[in-house]
Write a protein that holds these residues in place. Structure first.
Motif, PDB file in Angstrom:
ATOM      1  N   UNK A 112       0.801  -1.224   0.000  1.00  0.00           N
ATOM      2  CA  UNK A 112       0.000   0.000   0.000  1.00  0.00           C
ATOM      3  C   UNK A 112       0.835   1.277   0.000  1.00  0.00           C
ATOM      4  N   UNK A 113       1.892   1.301   0.777  1.00  0.00           N
ATOM      5  CA  UNK A 113       2.665   2.528   0.943  1.00  0.00           C
ATOM      6  C   UNK A 113       3.361   2.958  -0.347  1.00  0.00           C
ATOM      7  N   UNK A 114       3.599   2.005  -1.262  1.00  0.00           N
ATOM      8  CA  UNK A 114       4.282   2.311  -2.522  1.00  0.00           C
ATOM      9  C   UNK A 114       3.372   2.287  -3.743  1.00  0.00           C
ATOM     10  N   UNK A 115       2.205   1.652  -3.627  1.00  0.00           N
ATOM     11  CA  UNK A 115       1.363   1.415  -4.804  1.00  0.00           C
ATOM     12  C   UNK A 115       0.931   2.710  -5.488  1.00  0.00           C
ATOM     13  N   UNK A 127     -11.004  -3.297   3.986  1.00  0.00           N
ATOM     14  CA  UNK A 127     -10.719  -2.393   2.870  1.00  0.00           C
ATOM     15  C   UNK A 127     -10.255  -1.039   3.387  1.00  0.00           C
ATOM     16  N   UNK A 128      -9.598  -0.283   2.502  1.00  0.00           N
ATOM     17  CA  UNK A 128      -9.156   1.087   2.779  1.00  0.00           C
ATOM     18  C   UNK A 128      -8.198   1.196   3.950  1.00  0.00           C
ATOM     19  N   UNK A 129      -7.434   0.140   4.181  1.00  0.00           N
ATOM     20  CA  UNK A 129      -6.408   0.195   5.215  1.00  0.00           C
ATOM     21  C   UNK A 129      -5.109  -0.455   4.733  1.00  0.00           C
ATOM     22  N   UNK A 130      -4.994  -0.619   3.422  1.00  0.00           N
ATOM     23  CA  UNK A 130      -3.758  -1.131   2.839  1.00  0.00           C
ATOM     24  C   UNK A 130      -3.622  -2.638   2.833  1.00  0.00           C
ATOM     25  N   UNK A 131      -4.463  -3.345   3.584  1.00  0.00           N
ATOM     26  CA  UNK A 131      -4.323  -4.796   3.702  1.00  0.00           C
ATOM     27  C   UNK A 131      -4.594  -5.488   2.381  1.00  0.00           C
ATOM     28  N   UNK A 132      -5.724  -5.190   1.759  1.00  0.00           N
ATOM     29  CA  UNK A 132      -6.079  -5.876   0.510  1.00  0.00           C
ATOM     30  C   UNK A 132      -5.187  -5.446  -0.652  1.00  0.00           C
ATOM     31  N   UNK A 133      -4.632  -4.242  -0.597  1.00  0.00           N
ATOM     32  CA  UNK A 133      -3.643  -3.852  -1.608  1.00  0.00           C
ATOM     33  C   UNK A 133      -2.404  -4.727  -1.461  1.00  0.00           C
ATOM     34  N   UNK A 134      -1.951  -4.901  -0.232  1.00  0.00           N
ATOM     35  CA  UNK A 134      -0.773  -5.731   0.031  1.00  0.00           C
ATOM     36  C   UNK A 134      -1.017  -7.170  -0.372  1.00  0.00           C
ATOM     37  N   UNK A 135      -2.151  -7.738   0.034  1.00  0.00           N
ATOM     38  CA  UNK A 135      -2.474  -9.114  -0.351  1.00  0.00           C
ATOM     39  C   UNK A 135      -2.637  -9.229  -1.869  1.00  0.00           C
ATOM     40  N   UNK A 136      -3.214  -8.188  -2.493  1.00  0.00           N
ATOM     41  CA  UNK A 136      -3.356  -8.201  -3.944  1.00  0.00           C
ATOM     42  C   UNK A 136      -2.014  -8.253  -4.655  1.00  0.00           C
ATOM     43  N   UNK A 137      -0.996  -7.629  -4.051  1.00  0.00           N
ATOM     44  CA  UNK A 137       0.335  -7.629  -4.668  1.00  0.00           C
ATOM     45  C   UNK A 137       0.978  -9.017  -4.640  1.00  0.00           C
ATOM     46  N   UNK A 138       0.434  -9.921  -3.819  1.00  0.00           N
ATOM     47  CA  UNK A 138       0.955 -11.285  -3.728  1.00  0.00           C
ATOM     48  C   UNK A 138       0.225 -12.257  -4.654  1.00  0.00           C
TER      49      UNK A 138
END
Length: 475
Positions: free
Chosen positions: A74-77, A238-249
């Motif tokens: 999330x922090x870099x996406x 959602x909206x806390x970076x978790x699913x973005x991070x998991x999505x990157x995997x």
């Protein structure tokens, strides 16, 4: 050294179970049932289901697709797409950094009750003042918090496939079986009180599922709608970076649309079953008043219910707290993983080192939260009108203040800057069908930002001021 880039789930099943594990947390098991009981039973459920397949789906798609498309946490996406919008990723990183400080404390409370039931001290948990006495003590809550945090760190330390995915594949099926088992048992209950009134689990289930429009005004319906939207944040991660991070995997050949539907099904199914598990049992032994006991439901009302069941209650209570501990742990793992992934990407340090550093920092911060019920005790009236202590303040800042801001900015970014087609292309990367594509476009561009603005106004107290002004004008 494990790098962020070579971390991934082995396939769609691992991703779905890990994401569902993140979504299925303490909020599903205690918050959903009491909101449903308070907000008209089936009326709340109907509103919630509509929001899940529209609003919740939009936020899930956005987070997961951003993660896989950029391949970054999330922090870099956001920064990788536009440096001007890097603030969104930074805010999204701050949210789990705050949440972990109090989620581990609640996890410790759950472990304490689990220990009581396993060791045969379950009768003590039903005594008046037991919960308050525990959380206000200076040592015990810290010990259990540290144990819970250590368990979380061990899973994250092991990595994505060998830690998070393997853990989720074992825990999630077991959690679902326990939820179903207790729900079936609750519906079969029956009890006659001192006044000769007999209440059954089936009656409690009917109160839970059948819509109750008694006393529903426009203002009341708005509050139900806002409660349901708030619950989505607790439920879907959602909206806390978790699913973005998991999505990157997630590997590029995974059908995201199918996986997201499965996550919706798991998460919503567990929430509905949690209501069928808790509300009938509480109704049977405590009536309608016990059903709306709010946040105290898990730690004060339910132990009394388990005690009222007799000898079988200690077994049911033990299974219940095992299940809640599993749910809390899977969620906390996803919270810590988001922090670890973000620090790894910024520093280049290895997973093991970062996991240990995050664990130590989280432990120090969580100790302060624990002491918020004794040494650092205070009462503060929050902008939404609630009165809270240190834990409640942290929860308000992360969930009620920052999450709506991140959601609004994310919707503007996707809906108007990079445009929805940017997300749609990722959802259809391998020629898959994106079933709710047109709805997604309308939601992310127009409806979701408006809904989140209203939610933010409610959280900050602005909405109540406006509604009161309208009511006064209409006279």
């Amino acid at each position: 050294m494990e790098s962020k880039k070579n971390s991934s789930f082995t396939g769609s099943i691992g991703f779905v179970l890990a994401a569902a594990g993140s979504a299925v947390g303490v909020g599903n098991i205690w918050r959903f049932p009491y909101l449903a009981a308070r907000d008209g039973g089936g009326l709340f459920i109907f509103v919630y289901l509509i929001l899940v397949v529209t609003f919740g789906f939009t936020l899930l798609v956005t987070d997961i697709a951003i993660g896989r498309k950029t391949g970054k946490s999330a922090i870099d996406a956001f920064e990788s797409v536009s440096k001007r919008w890097s603030i969104v990723g930074k805010l999204a990183f701050i949210i789990p950094a705050i949440i972990i400080t109090y989620y581990t404390v609640i996890g410790g409370w759950i472990l304490k009750y689990l220990a009581d039931y396993v060791s045969g001290r379950c009768l003590q948990t039903a005594q008046d003042g037991y919960f308050t006495g525990f959380i206000t003590s200076q040592i015990s809550p810290i010990v259990y918090m540290l144990i819970f945090l250590a368990l979380t760190a061990i899973v994250v330390y092991a990595g994505v496939d060998k830690g998070i995915e393997r853990f989720s594949k074992v825990i999630m099926p077991g959690l679902i079986i326990m939820v179903i088992g207790i729900a079936v048992f609750s519906v079969t209950l029956s009890h006659t009180d001192a006044n000769g009134v007999t209440r059954t689990g089936v009656q409690g289930l009917a109160i839970y599922l059948i819509p109750d429009f008694t006393g529903v005004t426009f203002t009341k319906f708005i509050n139900i709608l806002l409660d349901a939207m708030n619950q989505l944040f607790f439920s879907l991660s959602v909206s806390m970076g978790i699913m973005i991070t998991y999505g990157s995997y997630v590997k590029k050949d995974v059908d995201l649309d199918k996986s997201i539907r499965q996550i919706e099904f798991f998460d919503t199914g567990v929430a509905l079953l949690a209501g069928a598990m808790i509300i009938p049992a509480v109704y049977v032994f405590m009536g309608t008043e016990g059903m709306t006991s709010g946040p105290s439901l898990m730690f004060i009302s339910l132990p009394k219910v388990f005690t009222a069941m007799g000898p079988i209650g200690s077994v049911i209570g033990g299974v219940f707290f095992v299940m809640v501990a599993f749910a809390a742990l899977t969620s906390c793992v996803s919270i810590m993983e988001t922090l670890v992934a973000g620090i790894m990407s910024k520093t280049g340090a290895g997973r093991k080192k970062v996991s240990l550093v995050i664990a130590v920092i989280a432990a120090a911060a969580s100790v302060i939260i624990c002491l918020g019920y004794n040494i650092f005790y205070f009462e503060l009236t929050l902008p939404n009108g609630a009165v809270g202590q240190l834990l409640d303040v942290a929860d308000y800042i992360s969930n009620s203040f920052l999450m709506p801001i991140v959601t609004i900015l994310t919707c503007i970014f996707v809906g108007w800057i990079v445009k929805p087609q940017w997300i749609i292309d990722e959802m259809q990367r391998n020629g898959e069908k994106f079933g709710r594509k047109n709805m997604y476009i309308v939601m992310v561009k127009y409806i979701a930002p408006v809904i989140m603005t209203v939610l933010f106004m409610q959280a900050t107290g602005i909405l109540n001021i406006i509604l009161n002004m309208i009511i006064n004008i209409m006279g």
